[in-house]
Design an enzyme around this catalytic site. Structure first.
Site, PDB file in Angstrom:
ATOM      1  N   SER A 144       9.415  -7.779  -3.857  1.00 32.78           N
ATOM      2  CA  SER A 144       9.268  -8.982  -2.867  1.00 32.78           C
ATOM      3  C   SER A 144       8.032  -9.525  -2.502  1.00 32.78           C
ATOM      4  O   SER A 144       7.589 -10.618  -2.349  1.00 32.78           O
ATOM      5  CB  SER A 144      10.223  -8.591  -1.769  1.00 32.78           C
ATOM      6  OG  SER A 144       9.614  -7.719  -1.058  1.00 32.78           O
ATOM      7  N   GLU A 145       6.922  -8.355  -2.367  1.00 32.07           N
ATOM      8  CA  GLU A 145       5.468  -8.608  -1.884  1.00 32.07           C
ATOM      9  C   GLU A 145       4.627  -7.704  -2.686  1.00 32.07           C
ATOM     10  O   GLU A 145       5.129  -6.242  -3.045  1.00 32.07           O
ATOM     11  CB  GLU A 145       5.333  -8.777  -0.613  1.00 32.07           C
ATOM     12  CG  GLU A 145       5.599 -10.068   0.260  1.00 32.07           C
ATOM     13  CD  GLU A 145       6.636  -9.950   1.046  1.00 32.07           C
ATOM     14  OE1 GLU A 145       7.157 -10.961   1.563  1.00 32.07           O
ATOM     15  OE2 GLU A 145       7.504  -8.752   0.915  1.00 32.07           O
ATOM     16  N   THR A 146       3.474  -8.104  -3.141  1.00 35.06           N
ATOM     17  CA  THR A 146       2.441  -7.185  -3.559  1.00 35.06           C
ATOM     18  C   THR A 146       1.254  -7.375  -2.688  1.00 35.06           C
ATOM     19  O   THR A 146       0.923  -8.619  -2.494  1.00 35.06           O
ATOM     20  CB  THR A 146       1.981  -7.317  -5.149  1.00 35.06           C
ATOM     21  OG1 THR A 146       3.177  -6.930  -5.841  1.00 35.06           O
ATOM     22  CG2 THR A 146       0.978  -6.479  -5.621  1.00 35.06           C
TER      23      THR A 146
END
Length: 280
Positions: A46-48
């Site tokens: 979903s996020e990095t």
């Protein structure tokens, strides 16, 4: 091509694999925007996040946050996960709190025992949700016209709108049609019934980002930070409460919300799952 220190952590859980995973790349100042975006798309999380030297002298570090589709000025689980990774890698804050620099400016983070919490940033969009958007959300969630009892924009940089249902099981039963909600970030919340469901949490939440590589988020700091300002502002929640999120995905996220005076803090546990290097 060069090597970078790397961690993958699990946020909003004390147990690995039960929270929301986050990839963290250290020393990323030399990476281009395109390379960051490409790696974030490749991880399919979903996020990095990418940790860089701060530009503001008051900040301990700077972070850039990417989804599989775009860059975000702020997000909650990447804030806590990046802070945990930075501290674990030997980062030493300037003061008692940790100060993160990101797209929305400076974000305060503090230690709460074994957990971390961030100060909820101000909403950049609030108020009622437009009728045409509500119609899309209703169709996308497959809900009857009277199932949504409240709705509000709760956007603190991630674009969230939130709807409230009457019953926790309604939230868990949702099978969204993401084609109806493309371009929207939709949070759904309902209260727990303490007699039937216990007191481990007070609300059940799900978070949908239709069109993203991860169309449902397992445990969401930015959404819960935005919803906390809505719920507390309207007297719909106590000053301290716990959110359950991710159950429908096999997770067990727990997000803690505490109002202290005029400040709302959103926190939880973080554990490290992978620690090593990557080549980009």
């Amino acid at each position: 091509m060069r090597s970078f220190d790397f961690k993958q952590v699990d946020v909003f859980s004390q147990i690995a694999l039960k929270g929301n995973p986050l990839a963290v790349v250290f020393g990323a100042d030399s990476l281009s925007d395109e390379r960051m975006a490409a790696f974030a798309a490749w991880t399919n999380l979903s996020e990095t996040t990418f940790i860089l030297e701060p530009r503001d002298p008051r900040a301990d570090y700077r972070v850039r946050i990417f989804t599989t589709l775009n860059e975000l000025p702020f997000a909650g689980h990447p804030t806590l996960g990046s802070c945990h990774a930075w501290l674990e890698a030997g980062g030493t804050p300037i003061g008692d709190e940790i100060i993160q620099e990101c797209g929305v400016g400076l974000v305060r983070i503090r230690r709460e025992g074994k957990e971390l919490a961030f100060l909820a940033p101000p909403l950049i969009r609030t108020g009622p949700v437009e009728s045409e958007i509500m119609a899309r959300v209703q169709r996308g969630l497959g809900l009857a016209s009277d199932a949504i009892v409240r709705a509000q924009w709760v956007d603190n940089g991630a674009g969230w709108l939130a709807v409230m249902l009457r019953d926790r099981q309604q939230v868990l039963n949702l099978q969204p049609d993401h084609a109806q909600m493309l371009g929207l970030a939709v949070g759904v919340i309902a209260p727990w019934d303490p007699e039937r469901e216990g007191d481990e949490a007070q609300f059940e939440v799900r978070a949908f980002i239709s069109g993203d590589g991860m169309p449902e988020d397992p445990a969401t700091g930015s959404l819960n930070a935005g919803m906390a300002q809505w719920l507390l502002g309207e007297g719909l929640a106590p000053d301290s409460y716990t959110v359950s999120q991710g159950l429908s995905m096999g997770r067990a996220g727990r997000i803690r919300v505490n109002r202290l005076g005029d400040e709302i803090w959103v926190g939880g546990a973080v554990v490290t799952c992978i620690d090593g290097q990557l080549t980009l």
